[in-house]
Design a protein around this motif. Structure first.
Motif, PDB file in Angstrom:
ATOM      1  N   TYR A 250       0.907  -1.107   0.062  1.00  0.00           N
ATOM      2  CA  TYR A 250       0.024   0.000  -0.037  1.00  0.00           C
ATOM      3  C   TYR A 250       0.913   1.210  -0.136  1.00  0.00           C
ATOM      4  O   TYR A 250       1.883   1.468   0.591  1.00  0.00           O
ATOM      5  N   GLN A 251       0.484   2.322  -0.791  1.00  0.00           N
ATOM      6  CA  GLN A 251       1.124   3.568  -0.882  1.00  0.00           C
ATOM      7  C   GLN A 251       0.030   4.710  -0.658  1.00  0.00           C
ATOM      8  O   GLN A 251      -1.139   4.430  -1.103  1.00  0.00           O
ATOM      9  N   MET A 252       0.387   5.747   0.121  1.00  0.00           N
ATOM     10  CA  MET A 252      -0.860   6.949   0.041  1.00  0.00           C
ATOM     11  C   MET A 252       0.324   8.073   0.241  1.00  0.00           C
ATOM     12  O   MET A 252       1.015   8.112   0.944  1.00  0.00           O
ATOM     13  N   ASN A 253      -0.396   9.029  -0.092  1.00  0.00           N
ATOM     14  CA  ASN A 253       0.123  10.584  -0.177  1.00  0.00           C
ATOM     15  C   ASN A 253      -0.596  11.158   0.960  1.00  0.00           C
ATOM     16  O   ASN A 253      -1.998  10.931   1.094  1.00  0.00           O
ATOM     17  N   THR A 254      -0.065  12.042   2.003  1.00  0.00           N
ATOM     18  CA  THR A 254      -0.505  12.659   2.977  1.00  0.00           C
ATOM     19  C   THR A 254      -1.482  13.805   2.746  1.00  0.00           C
ATOM     20  O   THR A 254      -2.043  14.209   3.584  1.00  0.00           O
ATOM     21  N   SER A 255      -1.529  14.266   1.358  1.00  0.00           N
ATOM     22  CA  SER A 255      -2.262  15.514   1.069  1.00  0.00           C
ATOM     23  C   SER A 255      -3.678  15.230   1.541  1.00  0.00           C
ATOM     24  O   SER A 255      -4.258  14.143   1.274  1.00  0.00           O
ATOM     25  N   LYS A 271      -4.494  -5.526  13.451  1.00  0.00           N
ATOM     26  CA  LYS A 271      -5.051  -6.662  14.284  1.00  0.00           C
ATOM     27  C   LYS A 271      -6.022  -7.327  12.898  1.00  0.00           C
ATOM     28  O   LYS A 271      -6.550  -6.613  12.182  1.00  0.00           O
ATOM     29  N   GLY A 272      -5.837  -8.498  12.733  1.00  0.00           N
ATOM     30  CA  GLY A 272      -6.351  -9.499  11.919  1.00  0.00           C
ATOM     31  C   GLY A 272      -5.196  -9.769  10.790  1.00  0.00           C
ATOM     32  O   GLY A 272      -3.871  -9.748  10.970  1.00  0.00           O
ATOM     33  N   SER A 273      -5.666 -10.161   9.340  1.00  0.00           N
ATOM     34  CA  SER A 273      -5.122 -10.792   8.602  1.00  0.00           C
ATOM     35  C   SER A 273      -5.017  -9.720   7.429  1.00  0.00           C
ATOM     36  O   SER A 273      -6.012  -9.537   6.784  1.00  0.00           O
ATOM     37  N   SER A 274      -3.809  -9.379   6.933  1.00  0.00           N
ATOM     38  CA  SER A 274      -3.744  -8.360   5.816  1.00  0.00           C
ATOM     39  C   SER A 274      -3.999  -9.156   4.565  1.00  0.00           C
ATOM     40  O   SER A 274      -4.335  -8.280   3.634  1.00  0.00           O
ATOM     41  N   GLY A 275      -4.017 -10.359   4.485  1.00  0.00           N
ATOM     42  CA  GLY A 275      -4.658 -11.080   3.166  1.00  0.00           C
ATOM     43  C   GLY A 275      -6.167 -11.365   3.306  1.00  0.00           C
ATOM     44  O   GLY A 275      -6.711 -11.811   2.255  1.00  0.00           O
ATOM     45  N   LYS A 276      -6.816 -10.956   4.319  1.00  0.00           N
ATOM     46  CA  LYS A 276      -8.223 -11.187   4.369  1.00  0.00           C
ATOM     47  C   LYS A 276      -8.796  -9.728   4.956  1.00  0.00           C
ATOM     48  O   LYS A 276      -9.026  -8.963   4.189  1.00  0.00           O
ATOM     49  N   GLU A 277      -9.054  -9.781   6.217  1.00  0.00           N
ATOM     50  CA  GLU A 277      -9.684  -8.733   7.083  1.00  0.00           C
ATOM     51  C   GLU A 277      -8.721  -8.173   7.949  1.00  0.00           C
ATOM     52  O   GLU A 277      -8.168  -9.069   8.727  1.00  0.00           O
ATOM     53  N   ALA A 278      -8.488  -6.896   8.151  1.00  0.00           N
ATOM     54  CA  ALA A 278      -7.555  -6.407   9.289  1.00  0.00           C
ATOM     55  C   ALA A 278      -7.959  -4.482   9.407  1.00  0.00           C
ATOM     56  O   ALA A 278      -8.286  -4.144   8.465  1.00  0.00           O
ATOM     57  N   GLN A 279      -7.330  -4.204  10.390  1.00  0.00           N
ATOM     58  CA  GLN A 279      -7.321  -2.938  10.825  1.00  0.00           C
ATOM     59  C   GLN A 279      -6.005  -2.467  11.086  1.00  0.00           C
ATOM     60  O   GLN A 279      -5.340  -3.262  12.013  1.00  0.00           O
ATOM     61  N   ILE A 280      -5.350  -1.681  10.299  1.00  0.00           N
ATOM     62  CA  ILE A 280      -4.069  -1.170  10.569  1.00  0.00           C
ATOM     63  C   ILE A 280      -4.009   0.252  10.997  1.00  0.00           C
ATOM     64  O   ILE A 280      -4.548   1.058  10.746  1.00  0.00           O
ATOM     65  N   GLY A 301     -10.728  -8.199   1.986  1.00  0.00           N
ATOM     66  CA  GLY A 301     -10.378  -9.092   0.839  1.00  0.00           C
ATOM     67  C   GLY A 301      -8.929  -8.963   0.316  1.00  0.00           C
ATOM     68  O   GLY A 301      -8.742  -9.046  -0.755  1.00  0.00           O
ATOM     69  N   GLY A 302      -8.036  -8.483   1.416  1.00  0.00           N
ATOM     70  CA  GLY A 302      -6.631  -8.542   1.118  1.00  0.00           C
ATOM     71  C   GLY A 302      -6.164  -7.521   0.415  1.00  0.00           C
ATOM     72  O   GLY A 302      -4.877  -7.071   0.132  1.00  0.00           O
ATOM     73  N   LYS A 303      -7.077  -6.158   0.476  1.00  0.00           N
ATOM     74  CA  LYS A 303      -6.681  -5.068  -0.063  1.00  0.00           C
ATOM     75  C   LYS A 303      -7.138  -4.077   0.865  1.00  0.00           C
ATOM     76  O   LYS A 303      -8.183  -3.890   1.473  1.00  0.00           O
ATOM     77  N   VAL A 304      -6.509  -2.744   0.857  1.00  0.00           N
ATOM     78  CA  VAL A 304      -6.645  -1.509   1.582  1.00  0.00           C
ATOM     79  C   VAL A 304      -8.116  -1.070   0.911  1.00  0.00           C
ATOM     80  O   VAL A 304      -7.967  -0.774  -0.365  1.00  0.00           O
ATOM     81  N   GLN A 305      -9.221  -0.773   1.492  1.00  0.00           N
ATOM     82  CA  GLN A 305     -10.509  -0.303   0.748  1.00  0.00           C
ATOM     83  C   GLN A 305     -10.928   1.158   1.540  1.00  0.00           C
ATOM     84  O   GLN A 305     -10.316   1.366   2.524  1.00  0.00           O
ATOM     85  N   ASN A 306     -11.363   2.001   0.573  1.00  0.00           N
ATOM     86  CA  ASN A 306     -11.808   3.253   0.967  1.00  0.00           C
ATOM     87  C   ASN A 306     -10.672   4.081   1.224  1.00  0.00           C
ATOM     88  O   ASN A 306      -9.602   3.869   1.120  1.00  0.00           O
ATOM     89  N   ALA A 307     -11.078   5.296   1.600  1.00  0.00           N
ATOM     90  CA  ALA A 307     -10.116   6.424   1.840  1.00  0.00           C
ATOM     91  C   ALA A 307      -9.481   6.203   3.292  1.00  0.00           C
ATOM     92  O   ALA A 307      -9.973   5.850   4.294  1.00  0.00           O
ATOM     93  N   PRO A 308      -8.254   6.451   3.685  1.00  0.00           N
ATOM     94  CA  PRO A 308      -7.648   6.336   5.049  1.00  0.00           C
ATOM     95  C   PRO A 308      -8.732   7.306   5.928  1.00  0.00           C
ATOM     96  O   PRO A 308      -9.081   8.366   5.726  1.00  0.00           O
ATOM     97  N   ASP A 309      -8.588   6.829   7.084  1.00  0.00           N
ATOM     98  CA  ASP A 309      -9.330   7.316   8.241  1.00  0.00           C
ATOM     99  C   ASP A 309      -8.528   7.975   9.083  1.00  0.00           C
ATOM    100  O   ASP A 309      -7.619   7.438   9.950  1.00  0.00           O
ATOM    101  N   LEU A 310      -8.701   9.387   9.261  1.00  0.00           N
ATOM    102  CA  LEU A 310      -7.994  10.111  10.312  1.00  0.00           C
ATOM    103  C   LEU A 310      -8.785  10.522  11.327  1.00  0.00           C
ATOM    104  O   LEU A 310      -9.866  10.956  11.110  1.00  0.00           O
ATOM    105  N   PHE A 311      -8.414   9.682  12.679  1.00  0.00           N
ATOM    106  CA  PHE A 311      -9.392   9.810  13.775  1.00  0.00           C
ATOM    107  C   PHE A 311      -8.698  10.347  15.062  1.00  0.00           C
ATOM    108  O   PHE A 311      -7.545  10.623  14.997  1.00  0.00           O
TER     109      PHE A 311
END
Length: 472
Positions: A250-255, A271-280, A301-311
């Motif tokens: 995975y790669q993301m720009n901080t913009s 927590k979880g599996s990056s090949g299935k479901e996980a939170q990083i 599904g083994g991929k980062v989904q949606n936009a990154p969550d800044l919380f």
């Protein structure tokens, strides 16, 4: 007639005063002259400190005897009755004679006298040591038996740089991040340095190494950014084993990440599996100012989904911190900690925020900083392993039971409750040098053993083995 009336009133007044005195004495019952908690631990003369398992004392039904039940297993040598440190917790003003300080021989029962805070009520208590062998038995919840696998200092391990601050356990190896150099590898059971090297991904300055629940190794960089400058967060993973080349995960720009000043994306946790479901999750610190933000990536599904969550996290980070997910599918619950001074740590759940009591006088935390933390699940229980350091540079490993989050704010004022929450506390031998570090855990495939590792940058690595056998 007046003389009799005066005598009557005097008698009534004396009776009332006598009753008041009796009631005053009753309020100071001998329940005050009692240990709130008491424990023993073997004294290590070489290092001048308590070392090894801690055994809690238990009152008998009559309340006149405290038993320390020291157990050992068939493959262990029986402990001796000598060289014990005794630590007791008493209500304010309660005195114990003789004092418990020093190293004790408990071959014979030790008689002590407790005097309540009124100076009148007293109780005599006998401290008895019971040593006996127990058979192996598997627990259906939590861990019982534990042992220290090894503890090695930085010089022995070749840990000489501050950027060697994170570790992961993959297959049979401990993997330590090494900045712009190849990752370092050690035997997970002995700490022996291996000739095997894991090549660093080209162009990646490794800040974090971490393993998912499937034991897959990941590495990420650290990222400077602000509202007016951007950086790129990059994650690699060794999906085909550490002997194979890593893939860009995975790669993301901080913009677009809204922070109030110069910030830094640092320590990662999964927590979880990056090949299935996980939170990083990644901590974001304020590069000298307090920052209350963290970053979350959702894997499905083994991929980062949606936009990154800044919380928002429940504590701030000034120079260094860590945010640890407790769920593979949801943001909450999670634990956030500031790793600098002063130490601070809290858990966010659906019920709200609870802040750990990190006061060294009323908890088992040491007074300088939190060195690292790792959430894990083992034998039907939920745990958080934490390293903590004091201004004398001493390390301590703590393990908290996270099944009941209402206990997070508990203190030693309620000794029984705190003991059920902080289920493990042991001092390490290594000294803090660089004020950075990590904690990680590898639960073995059979579910019967969990290996816990504490890393101190330029300090060393300590390893413990928790098992489901018996109980101390």
């Amino acid at each position: 007639m007046k003389r009799y009336r005066i005598l009557f009133y005097t008698s009534v007044l004396f009776f009332l005063l006598l009753q008041a005195c009796k009631e005053q004495v009753v309020t100071f019952s001998d329940a005050n002259a009692k240990f709130q908690a008491i424990q023993i631990q073997k004294f290590d003369y070489e290092n001048s400190r308590g070392l090894g398992p801690i055994y809690k004392g238990e009152y008998n039904a009559k309340g006149d005897t405290v038993y320390f039940r020291v157990t050992y297993y068939p493959d262990e040598q029986a402990p001796t009755a000598t060289d014990w440190q005794i630590q007791g917790s008493l209500a304010q003003g309660v005195l114990v004679r003789p004092a418990l300080a020093g190293v004790r021989d408990l071959t014979e029962p030790l008689n002590v006298e407790l005097t309540a805070s009124d100076g009148i009520s007293k109780s005599n208590v006998v401290l008895k040591l019971l040593i006996y062998q127990i058979e192996y038995g598997e627990l259906d919840y939590g861990f019982g038996r534990y042992n220290k696998l090894f503890e090695k200092n930085a010089a022995t391990l070749g840990l000489t740089a501050d950027n060697q601050r994170n570790l992961a356990v993959v297959e049979d190896f401990i993997v330590v991040g090494n900045g712009t150099s190849d990752l370092l590898v050690y035997d997970k059971m002995t700490g022996e340095k291996k000739s095997l090297k894991i090549p660093k991904p080209a162009g990646l300055n490794v800040w974090s190494v971490f393993a998912d629940d499937d034991g897959v190794l990941h590495a990420s960089n650290g990222v400077n950014f602000s509202a007016t400058s951007t950086g790129t967060l990059t994650i690699y993973r060794w999906n085909n084993g550490i002997n194979s080349a890593p893939e860009l995960f995975y790669q993301m720009n901080t913009s677009g990440l809204a922070v109030s000043g110069a910030s830094y994306i640092s320590n990662a946790a999964i927590k979880g599996s990056s090949g299935k479901e996980a939170q990083i999750m990644f901590d974001i610190d304020g590069r000298g100012r307090s920052e209350n933000k963290a970053l979350r990536l959702t894997v499905s599904g083994g991929k980062v989904q949606n936009a990154p969550d800044l919380f928002t996290k429940p504590v701030t980070s000034v120079w260094n911190g860590k945010v640890v997910p407790m769920s593979s599918t949801n943001r909450t619950p999670f634990v956030a900690a500031m790793l600098g001074f002063p130490p601070n740590m809290g858990v966010q759940s659906n019920s709200g925020v609870s802040i750990f009591n990190v006061n060294a006088g009323n908890s088992n935390f040491l007074n300088m900083l939190i060195g690292g933390l790792h959430y894990f699940e083992f034998n039907n229980a939920k745990y958080l392993a934490v390293s903590t350091v004091n201004w004398g540079a001493d390390y301590r490993l703590l393990i908290f039971n996270m099944d009941d989050l209402s206990l997070v704010e508990s203190t030693k004022d309620n000794a029984v409750e705190y003991a059920s929450f902080n289920v493990f506390s042991e001092d390490l031998l290594m000294k803090n040098v660089a004020s950075a570090g990590d904690v990680t855990v590898q639960v073995q495939p059979d579910g019967k053993t969990a290996l816990v590792y504490v890393l101190g940058a330029q300090s060393g690595i300590a390893a413990y083995q928790l098992t489901i056998i018996g109980g101390r």
